[in-house]
Design an enzyme around this catalytic site. Structure first.
Site, mmCIF file in Angstrom:
data_model
loop_
_atom_site.group_PDB
_atom_site.id
_atom_site.type_symbol
_atom_site.label_atom_id
_atom_site.label_comp_id
_atom_site.label_asym_id
_atom_site.label_seq_id
_atom_site.Cartn_x
_atom_site.Cartn_y
_atom_site.Cartn_z
ATOM 1 C CE1 TYR A 94 -27.858 21.621 53.516
ATOM 2 C CE2 TYR A 94 -29.708 23.112 53.862
ATOM 3 C CZ TYR A 94 -28.642 22.381 54.370
ATOM 4 O OH TYR A 94 -28.366 22.409 55.710
ATOM 5 C CG ASP A 149 -15.737 9.329 51.439
ATOM 6 O OD1 ASP A 149 -16.992 9.249 51.373
ATOM 7 O OD2 ASP A 149 -15.086 10.089 50.718
HETATM 8 N N1 LIG Z 1 -24.520 24.967 60.187
HETATM 9 C C1 LIG Z 1 -25.760 25.307 59.909
HETATM 10 O O1 LIG Z 1 -26.145 26.493 59.924
HETATM 11 C C2 LIG Z 1 -26.769 24.237 59.589
HETATM 12 C C3 LIG Z 1 -28.108 24.620 59.529
HETATM 13 C C4 LIG Z 1 -29.061 23.654 59.236
HETATM 14 C C5 LIG Z 1 -28.683 22.352 59.028
HETATM 15 N N2 LIG Z 1 -27.371 21.999 59.083
HETATM 16 C C6 LIG Z 1 -27.056 20.593 58.827
HETATM 17 O O2 LIG Z 1 -26.269 20.062 59.879
HETATM 18 C C7 LIG Z 1 -25.480 18.987 59.381
HETATM 19 C C8 LIG Z 1 -24.056 19.209 59.829
HETATM 20 O O3 LIG Z 1 -23.635 20.468 59.335
HETATM 21 P P1 LIG Z 1 -22.426 21.276 59.987
HETATM 22 O O4 LIG Z 1 -22.843 22.694 60.064
HETATM 23 O O5 LIG Z 1 -21.941 20.576 61.199
HETATM 24 O O6 LIG Z 1 -21.383 21.150 58.783
HETATM 25 P P2 LIG Z 1 -19.824 20.952 58.812
HETATM 26 O O7 LIG Z 1 -19.369 21.266 57.431
HETATM 27 O O8 LIG Z 1 -19.215 21.685 59.966
HETATM 28 O O9 LIG Z 1 -19.676 19.381 59.094
HETATM 29 C C9 LIG Z 1 -20.014 18.393 58.149
HETATM 30 C C10 LIG Z 1 -19.019 17.269 58.324
HETATM 31 O O10 LIG Z 1 -19.350 16.242 57.390
HETATM 32 C C11 LIG Z 1 -18.140 15.638 56.969
HETATM 33 N N3 LIG Z 1 -18.324 14.942 55.699
HETATM 34 C C12 LIG Z 1 -18.682 15.483 54.517
HETATM 35 N N4 LIG Z 1 -18.698 14.531 53.567
HETATM 36 C C13 LIG Z 1 -18.349 13.362 54.174
HETATM 37 C C14 LIG Z 1 -18.198 12.026 53.707
HETATM 38 N N5 LIG Z 1 -18.409 11.688 52.425
HETATM 39 N N6 LIG Z 1 -17.830 11.074 54.587
HETATM 40 C C15 LIG Z 1 -17.602 11.396 55.897
HETATM 41 N N7 LIG Z 1 -17.726 12.658 56.385
HETATM 42 C C16 LIG Z 1 -18.106 13.625 55.531
HETATM 43 C C17 LIG Z 1 -17.193 16.822 56.826
HETATM 44 O O11 LIG Z 1 -15.825 16.400 56.823
HETATM 45 C C18 LIG Z 1 -17.564 17.683 58.020
HETATM 46 O O12 LIG Z 1 -16.746 17.442 59.144
HETATM 47 C C19 LIG Z 1 -25.666 18.979 57.861
HETATM 48 O O13 LIG Z 1 -26.622 17.994 57.526
HETATM 49 C C20 LIG Z 1 -26.224 20.359 57.585
HETATM 50 O O14 LIG Z 1 -27.013 20.383 56.426
HETATM 51 C C21 LIG Z 1 -26.405 22.919 59.382
#
Ligand SMILES: NC(=O)c1ccc[n+]([C@@H]2O[C@H](COP(=O)([O-])OP(=O)(O)OC[C@H]3O[C@@H](n4cnc5c(N)ncnc54)[C@H](O)[C@@H]3O)[C@@H](O)[C@H]2O)c1
Length: 252
Positions: free
Chosen positions: A157, A65
């Site tokens: 965000y 974490d």
């Molecule tokens: N999916 C989209 O449409 C999208 C669009 C723009 C930007 N993003 C960005 O991409 C990045 C990844 O997003 P994603 O879509 O893969 O999300 P996701 O929810 O699939 O993955 C995020 C991961 O972060 C982990 N996580 C959260 N808190 C944590 C902590 N305290 N310690 C360790 N791990 C932790 C979660 O367990 C999860 O596996 C983020 O920064 C998000 O803002 C995503």
């Protein structure tokens, strides 16, 4: 393709094993990088490790974490112990809370800023220290179209993503003469655990697709391709940029 990007045998640290981090870690492992992927969710880590193994590649998973500076520093130290000084670093954790400004409390703000922005600072600084000492390295922060657009119900965000882009630009400037490049990717709407529940509700998917000139959502592999390119030597003269991977969303 592997030879063109020239990443074989180099160490990579990917923080976040969700949709975008997982796809990026898999892509780097496919390029032959010695890849460490970190998440607090063991199921997410197992999914990435299994996908890599199915493709004939190994990666190191680390359960942590990363909510504190100490935890971030420990993750970097452990990664160095496993695969050596990181040649590549990806920050791919983040969370959104789609509520209006007037409905959010102090704790809501604090938790999004900590996860999305402070962890990028703690990890970026610690990895950057090592890359500067090595005289080479590539970093990519996963930003968002929200860094650029003013979506309603995205205030904390969007603030963190705008913050990531500016932090990235200053790191890029300070470390350019040390052989370190620092960039971001700005994904549009991509279906992952972060967005799935929202997309599946009340016609949101169709609504969002209509806002994208390409008329579709992105695929995590399309974001991973951009991340992989920016981490490769093909991108050695690119620094301080946010590459939007959004099907044209930021054009309208
Ligand atoms: N999916 C989209 O449409 C999208 C669009 C723009 C930007 N993003 C960005 O991409 C990045 C990844 O997003 P994603 O879509 O893969 O999300 P996701 O929810 O699939 O993955 C995020 C991961 O972060 C982990 N996580 C959260 N808190 C944590 C902590 N305290 N310690 C360790 N791990 C932790 C979660 O367990 C999860 O596996 C983020 O920064 C998000 O803002 C995503």
């Amino acid at each position: 393709m592997t030879g063109w990007l020239d990443l074989t045998g180099k160490g990579a640290l990917v923080v976040g094993a969700g949709g975008l981090g997982g796809a990026s870690a898999l892509s780097l492992a496919r390029q032959g990088m010695a890849t460490v992927v970190v998440d607090r969710d063991t199921a997410a880590l197992d999914r990435v490790a299994t996908a890599a193994a199915d493709a004939g590649h190994a990666l190191v998973t680390l359960v942590a974490d990363i909510s504190t500076p100490e935890a971030c520093r420990a993750v970097v130290a452990e990664s160095v112990a496993r695969v050596g000084a990181p040649r590549a670093f990806v920050h791919a954790v983040g969370r959104n809370d789609r509520r209006p400004v007037l409905e959010l409390g102090d704790a809501d703000w604090e938790s999004i800023v900590t996860l999305n922005l402070s962890t990028a600072w703690w990890l970026g600084q610690e990895v950057g220290r090592r890359m500067v000492a090595e005289g080479c390295g590539r970093m990519v922060f996963v930003s968002s179209v929200s860094a650029h657009l003013a979506h309603a119900h995205h205030a904390p965000y969007a603030a963190t993503k705008g913050g990531i882009n500016q932090m990235m630009r200053v790191m890029a400037r300070e470390w350019a003469s040390h052989g370190v490049t620092v960039n971001a990717v700005g994904p549009g709407y991509v279906e992952t655990d972060l967005t799935r529940a929202y997309l599946d509700r009340d016609g949101h998917r169709e609504e969002l697709e209509a806002l994208v000139p390409a008329r579709r959502l992105g695929d995590p592999a399309e974001v991973a391709d951009a991340v992989t390119f920016l981490l490769s030597d093909r991108a050695r003269f690119i620094t301080g940029q946010c590459l939007y991977v959004d099907g044209g969303r930021t054009l309208v």
